[in-house]
Design an enzyme around this catalytic site. Structure first.
Site, PDB file in Angstrom:
ATOM      1  N   GLU A 246      15.108 -20.145 -33.726  1.00 44.52           N
ATOM      2  CA  GLU A 246      14.154 -20.641 -32.720  1.00 44.52           C
ATOM      3  C   GLU A 246      14.959 -21.565 -31.816  1.00 44.52           C
ATOM      4  O   GLU A 246      15.263 -22.696 -32.196  1.00 44.52           O
ATOM      5  CB  GLU A 246      13.028 -21.441 -33.396  1.00 44.52           C
ATOM      6  CG  GLU A 246      12.188 -20.660 -34.388  1.00 44.52           C
ATOM      7  CD  GLU A 246      11.263 -19.679 -33.706  1.00 44.52           C
ATOM      8  OE1 GLU A 246      11.209 -19.645 -32.466  1.00 44.52           O
ATOM      9  OE2 GLU A 246      10.592 -18.926 -34.429  1.00 44.52           O
ATOM     10  N   CYS A 280      10.910 -27.545 -26.810  1.00 44.85           N
ATOM     11  CA  CYS A 280      11.413 -26.228 -26.422  1.00 44.85           C
ATOM     12  C   CYS A 280      10.381 -25.499 -25.583  1.00 44.85           C
ATOM     13  O   CYS A 280      10.727 -24.740 -24.681  1.00 44.85           O
ATOM     14  CB  CYS A 280      11.756 -25.429 -27.671  1.00 44.85           C
ATOM     15  SG  CYS A 280      10.417 -25.363 -28.854  1.00 44.85           S
TER      16      CYS A 280
END
Ligand code: NAP
Length: 479
Positions: A246, A280
């Site tokens: 990720e 993110c």
């Protein structure tokens, strides 16, 4: 050896100790607790005992695991204030955001306590023979390398499904949040999980490769930067172990000419300012059709102005410090370079004259290729506004990125938004008239340099299972 590990991890050490992990309070620049680090030998020993614990754990029932996972959720809720304060001290998150993060972790534990058995129930398949089904077996001990920005959520997002699936886990957290890392281990221990099944290891990133190569580690997951992702993927590839990544994102929000400008700007500012912009899945590029560009710029400045810097310990603060002075300086350098290359500063952009890692809400317009605000991930409270001719041009710009994590569309026409979100945007997640969020019930992850694999939902819990085809038929006598 495991007792030894526990003893070393538990006590704060003098700040001067050489092999220690130490937090620094980003709001003040003052050093916090230092904790003795583990050695790589400690880490290998932890992998061995975690593997032994896994061998018993994998035989336990879902009902048993659920009971303990619900208890982990309860421990989180009981200690929410303490854990929120720890995040404030170590990485500057506002207390309000910290409490919300702990609640999200508790709900995530409950979600997987309630749904793991269904997600992993054997699936019968009609192959035209007597019996065929798909079984989901745990893989073993999973190493999780995690970032500081959501110190609890990132770890629980991985750990709750991984443990519910029957795996063991080792957590190597970011070096600037050692207190959070150890607190997470304590949550599982207080909840009653076998002590060796989940271990936190205070290690430098240079030890990660050796741990991936440990025979007792079955798989690895990393949430972090592209650079770290490439290094972990290479190490996992070298020993042919499963890897989930990720990574970063430069989420684009396409703002179309039929959008209500004030409403769109509010959503975009919310998206940009998640966790002080250090997420993110924070909105980073706002790609606006020219017809409404001027009005959007004004509305975005207004919305971003609402995020004033304030003491992260104050319940009303909407923007705390960045995680470190180094990170703040990097953000500022990206802003300065973007301005030098033609971007226009509409708000913020100045480093305040005070100790700590402070940076104000900032808006840049006229953002173009060649500027860091256009090409790179800016991990702080900086909104980059990019002009587009029309819908097609906006989609082209949104997709002209190495990243593909989240994305958004702001439009008055829901069908148009649904089509663009579903078919056009190159991202793992697309939201229409909302800011991108993670949710235990929906798959989370990206494409391109944002990584591979998924967390959350059935897709996430199955990542660390052996998806096994089983065919069964009675032995027919040849006599
Ligand atoms: P980072 O430097 O990559 O650190 C993340 C973790 O990886 C830390 O535990 C770090 O350990 C470790 N690490 C760093 N370099 C490594 C290497 N070469 N090999 C093995 N491990 C390594 O990331 P960051 O700058 O702290 O965090 C921000 C980045 O994470 C951003 O790009 C952000 O978008 C991304 N992120 C992605 C998600 C997502 O779900 N997709 C969520 C949050 C953040 P040390 O601290 O010891 O260096």
């Amino acid at each position: 050896m495991s007792d030894q590990l526990e003893a070393t991890a538990a006590k704060p050490a003098p700040a001067t100790e050489r092999s220690a992990q130490q937090a620094v309070n980003p709001a003040t620049g003052e050093p916090g607790h230092a904790y003795p680090a583990h050695s790589i030998d400690d880490a290998h020993a932890a992998a061995e005992v975690a593997h032994a614990a896994f061998k018993s754990w994998r035989r336990t029932s879902f009902a048993h695991r659920s009971k303990l996972m619900r208890q982990a959720g309860a421990v989180l809720r009981q200690r929410a204030d303490e854990f929120a304060a720890l995040m404030t001290e170590e990485m500057g998150k506002t207390l309000t955001d910290g409490r919300a993060e702990i609640e999200k972790c508790a709900a995530h534990c409950e979600w997987f306590a309630d749904h793991a058995a269904t997600y992993l129930a054997p699936e019968p398949v009609d192959v035209g023979g007597p019996e065929a089904f798909i079984a989901f077996n745990p893989l073993g001990v999973v190493l999780a390398v995690m970032p500081w920005n959501f110190p609890f959520w990132q770890a629980f997002r991985f750990a709750a499904p991984a443990l519910m699936a029957g795996n063991g886990a080792l957590l190597k957290h970011a070096s600037n949040v050692p207190g959070c890392a150890l607190a997470i281990e304590r949550v599982f221990h207080e909840a009653g999980f076998p002590r060796d099944l989940f271990r936190t290891l205070l290690l430098p990133s240079s030890d990660v490769k050796a741990l991936i190569e440990d025979d007792h580690v079955a798989a690895v997951t990393l949430t972090g930067s592209v650079t770290a992702g490439k290094s972990v993927a290479a190490a996992a590839a070298g020993v042919l172990k499963k890897c989930v990544l990720e990574l970063g994102g430069s989420d684009a929000y396409v703002v179309l000419e039929d959008a209500d400008v004030a409403a769109a700007a509010k959503i975009c500012a919310t998206a940009r300012m998640v966790n002080g912009g250090q997420s993110c899945i924070a909105g980073k590029r706002f790609i606006v059709v020219r017809d409404i560009l001027e009005a959007f710029e004004a509305a975005m400045v207004e919305a971003m102005r609402g995020y004033a810097m304030g003491d992260p310990g104050d319940e009303h603060s909407k923007l705390g410090p960045m995680q470190s002075v180094h990170a703040r300086d990097e953000i500022h350098a990206q802003v300065i370079k973007s301005i030098a290359a033609g971007a226009q500063l509409l708000l913020g952009g100045e480093v305040p004259d005070r100790p700590g890692a402070w940076y104000p809400a900032t808006v840049l317009a006229d953002v173009l290729p060649g500027q860091p605000a256009h090409d790179d991930e800016v991990f702080g409270p900086v909104a980059a506004i990019i002009a587009a001719k029309d819908e097609a041009d906006a989609i082209r710009i949104a997709n002209a990125s190495d990243y593909g994590l989240g994305s958004g569309v702001l439009t008055g026409d829901i069908d148009r938004g649904r089509r663009i979100a579903t078919e056009e945007l190159e991202a793992g997640m697309s939201f229409v008239n909302e800011n991108v969020r993670s949710d235990s019930r929906m798959p989370f992850g990206g494409v391109k340099h944002s990584g591979y694999g998924r967390e959350c939902a059935a897709f996430g819990i199955r990542e660390f299972t052996n998806i096994k085809s089983v065919h069964v038929r009675a032995l027919e006598s040849t006599a």
